[in-house]
Design an enzyme around this catalytic site. Structure first.
Site, PDB file in Angstrom:
ATOM      1  CB  VAL A  86      29.526  51.034  30.049  1.00 52.28           C
ATOM      2  CG1 VAL A  86      28.610  52.208  30.367  1.00 52.28           C
ATOM      3  CG2 VAL A  86      29.662  50.829  28.542  1.00 52.28           C
ATOM      4  CG  ASN A 112      20.850  54.215  25.449  1.00 52.16           C
ATOM      5  OD1 ASN A 112      20.161  53.800  24.513  1.00 52.16           O
ATOM      6  ND2 ASN A 112      21.635  55.290  25.331  1.00 52.16           N
ATOM      7  CE1 TYR A 178      23.742  48.796  18.010  1.00 55.86           C
ATOM      8  CE2 TYR A 178      22.329  47.690  16.414  1.00 55.86           C
ATOM      9  CZ  TYR A 178      22.489  48.582  17.466  1.00 55.86           C
ATOM     10  OH  TYR A 178      21.400  49.238  17.977  1.00 55.86           O
TER      11      TYR A 178
END
Length: 271
Positions: A86, A112, A178
């Protein structure tokens, strides 16, 4: 049903070839694209969408995604796998186009794919920081834009971005890179939601926490027990519960929901 006939949910169907849903939660006649679908939440989301009746393209950097798609296909679902990084916009566009050719249209996009390292903020180097942001945030941006262009043209669609509790409050279970990426996803969601709303496309964030999966299983037992005690419902979430929430956001039942964050955390964060 004639083209343009009402769905009963305030918006006409854009295409005569797409049947009206059998129930508000049915995805029969719809096609979905799910990234990060080789394991964990992504695989569970793909299964939930397929069981709701959708055709599903499963994409992942891990080539095992083909086996996951094959297993769903063996159960009678119309699914296929795609190897995809991605971080590469051109590759993302090619994969999306391939799925669109296979299914004729894409109605549901689920962003996701993510990296979830737990490196201490004192130890994260520039390369790790950049790669986490590239996969989690840049990849979601590419997915929103690629799917958004297609859905804008067809006059309908659903985009669901996977956020996290870590993007809403500090978390000792995940790295700060994250957390930063997941906070950024919330901003992407709201911007794309406003941009695409006039075209009949909804964009929402699903923010799970303390859900069974590879990241949770990698933690020491003591840490897992401490996390479970902190959940008001006194248990961890199940991947299937995340999949069910995605089905809701992808369905006709959520036609009036856009630009929002749906929390799925057992009560750890209430607002």
């Amino acid at each position: 049903m004639e083209a343009g006939a009402s769905t009963g949910l305030g918006r006409p169907l854009p295409d005569a070839d797409v049947p009206a849903p059998r129930t508000p939660f049915s995805l029969v006649g719809r096609a979905a694209f799910v990234t990060g679908a080789a394991q964990g939440l992504g695989a569970a989301i793909a299964r939930s969408l397929a069981e709701a009746g959708a055709q599903v393209a499963l994409a992942d950097l891990d080539s095992s995604v083909h086996s996951v798609a094959g297993a769903l296909g063996a159960e009678g679902h119309d699914c296929f796998g795609l190897t995809l990084d991605v971080r590469d916009e051109a590759a993302f566009q090619d994969a999306f186009d391939l799925a669109r050719q296979r299914f004729a249209r894409i109605d549901v996009m689920v962003n996701n794919a993510a990296r979830t390292p737990t490196t201490s903020l004192w130890d994260i180097d520039a390369a790790e920081w950049d790669d986490v942001l590239a996969v989690n945030l840049r990849g979601t941006f590419f997915g929103c834009r690629i799917a958004g262009r297609h859905m804008r043209e067809q006059g309908a669609g659903r985009i669901v971005n996977l956020g996290s509790l870590a993007g809403q409050q500090p978390s000792a279970a995940t790295g700060v890179h994250y957390a930063a990426s997941k906070a950024g996803i919330g901003a992407l969601t709201r911007t794309f939601a406003q941009e695409l709303a006039p075209h009949g496309v909804t964009v929402n964030t699903l923010a799970p926490a303390a859900v069974q999966g590879p990241m949770l299983q990698s933690l020491p037992d003591e840490r897992r027990r401490a996390l479970q005690v902190a959940v008001p419902l006194q248990r961890f979430g199940e991947p299937e519960e995340v999949g069910a929430a995605v089905v809701y956001l992808a369905s006709a039942a959520a036609a009036f929901v856009t630009g929002t964050t749906l929390d799925l955390n057992g009560g750890r964060f209430m607002r």
